[in-house]
Design a protein around this motif. Sequence first.
Motif, short mmCIF file in Angstrom:
data_model
loop_
_atom_site.label_atom_id
_atom_site.label_comp_id
_atom_site.label_asym_id
_atom_site.label_seq_id
_atom_site.Cartn_x
_atom_site.Cartn_y
_atom_site.Cartn_z
N LEU A 30 -26.62 19.97 -1.82
CA LEU A 30 -26.04 20.45 -0.57
C LEU A 30 -26.40 19.49 0.57
N GLY A 31 -25.53 19.42 1.56
CA GLY A 31 -25.88 18.70 2.78
C GLY A 31 -26.91 19.50 3.55
N VAL A 32 -27.88 18.82 4.15
CA VAL A 32 -28.96 19.50 4.87
C VAL A 32 -29.33 18.68 6.11
N PHE A 33 -29.54 19.38 7.22
CA PHE A 33 -30.07 18.78 8.45
C PHE A 33 -31.32 19.53 8.86
N ALA A 36 -25.03 14.68 5.57
CA ALA A 36 -23.80 15.46 5.69
C ALA A 36 -23.19 15.77 4.33
N GLU A 37 -23.37 14.87 3.40
CA GLU A 37 -22.78 15.03 2.08
C GLU A 37 -23.82 15.58 1.11
N PRO A 38 -23.38 16.30 0.09
CA PRO A 38 -24.31 16.84 -0.91
C PRO A 38 -24.72 15.76 -1.91
N ILE A 39 -25.66 14.90 -1.52
CA ILE A 39 -26.04 13.77 -2.37
C ILE A 39 -27.27 14.03 -3.22
N MET A 40 -28.02 15.09 -2.88
CA MET A 40 -29.19 15.46 -3.69
C MET A 40 -29.43 16.95 -3.53
N SER A 41 -30.37 17.47 -4.31
CA SER A 41 -30.64 18.90 -4.25
C SER A 41 -31.08 19.29 -2.85
N ALA A 42 -30.81 20.53 -2.48
CA ALA A 42 -31.19 21.03 -1.15
C ALA A 42 -32.69 20.89 -0.93
N ILE A 43 -33.47 21.13 -1.95
CA ILE A 43 -34.92 21.06 -1.80
C ILE A 43 -35.39 19.63 -1.55
N GLU A 44 -34.85 18.67 -2.30
CA GLU A 44 -35.22 17.25 -2.10
C GLU A 44 -34.69 16.74 -0.77
N ALA A 45 -33.47 17.12 -0.42
CA ALA A 45 -32.88 16.68 0.85
C ALA A 45 -33.71 17.21 2.02
N GLU A 100 -35.57 24.02 12.72
CA GLU A 100 -34.49 24.74 12.04
C GLU A 100 -33.89 23.87 10.96
N VAL A 101 -33.47 24.52 9.89
CA VAL A 101 -32.82 23.85 8.77
C VAL A 101 -31.38 24.36 8.73
N THR A 102 -30.43 23.43 8.70
CA THR A 102 -29.02 23.79 8.59
C THR A 102 -28.51 23.28 7.24
N VAL A 103 -28.03 24.20 6.42
CA VAL A 103 -27.48 23.87 5.11
C VAL A 103 -25.96 23.83 5.27
N LEU A 104 -25.34 22.74 4.83
CA LEU A 104 -23.92 22.50 5.08
C LEU A 104 -23.03 22.73 3.86
#
Length: 185
Positions: free
Chosen positions: A42-45, A61-70, A99-103
Amino acid sequence: MISENGGKYLVKLAKEAIKEYLETGEKITKGEDYPIELDEKLGVFVTLNKNNDLRGCIGYAEPIMSAIEATIDVAIAAAVNDPRFPQVSLDEFESIDLEVTVLTKPEMIIVAHYNQYFDEIEIGEDGLIIQKGYSRGLLLPQVATENRFNVEDFLEHTCMKAGISADSWMDESCDVYKFQGQIFK
């Protein structure tokens, strides 16, 4: 998207990642006991605020790795690599709100005429990515709400974030994408 439990875990993880990095210079690794849904790409900021002012914001912005690793990567980057700010100090870290935003995956908005963007973009729901050539800018959904932008303001500010003229979104050579985000604090 992810569960409330998953989001709370990511916020805790982001804090731990930053603290460990500031103390030791080392990047933490994911533990073994975490919500399995966070293995999804998932994308994560991660956004850092101090006294309600932006203090750092970095993400994928792009889902390039797992949400946890990102989350681990971008939390550290928001604290030490955002070129707009000096590195967060360990003393300062205690006064930072995070804050963490999951995209969701960005989707190109296809329009026949630029006026159609007004019907396709929902303030408070959509984040934007605008790309023209090699220039690319991204604003999270909450930016429009926090700054009381209308759709045109949001498009213009995303263009400016990309380093292109504010009215570039009207140009056919400009691609506009939207995405949604889940915000966890």
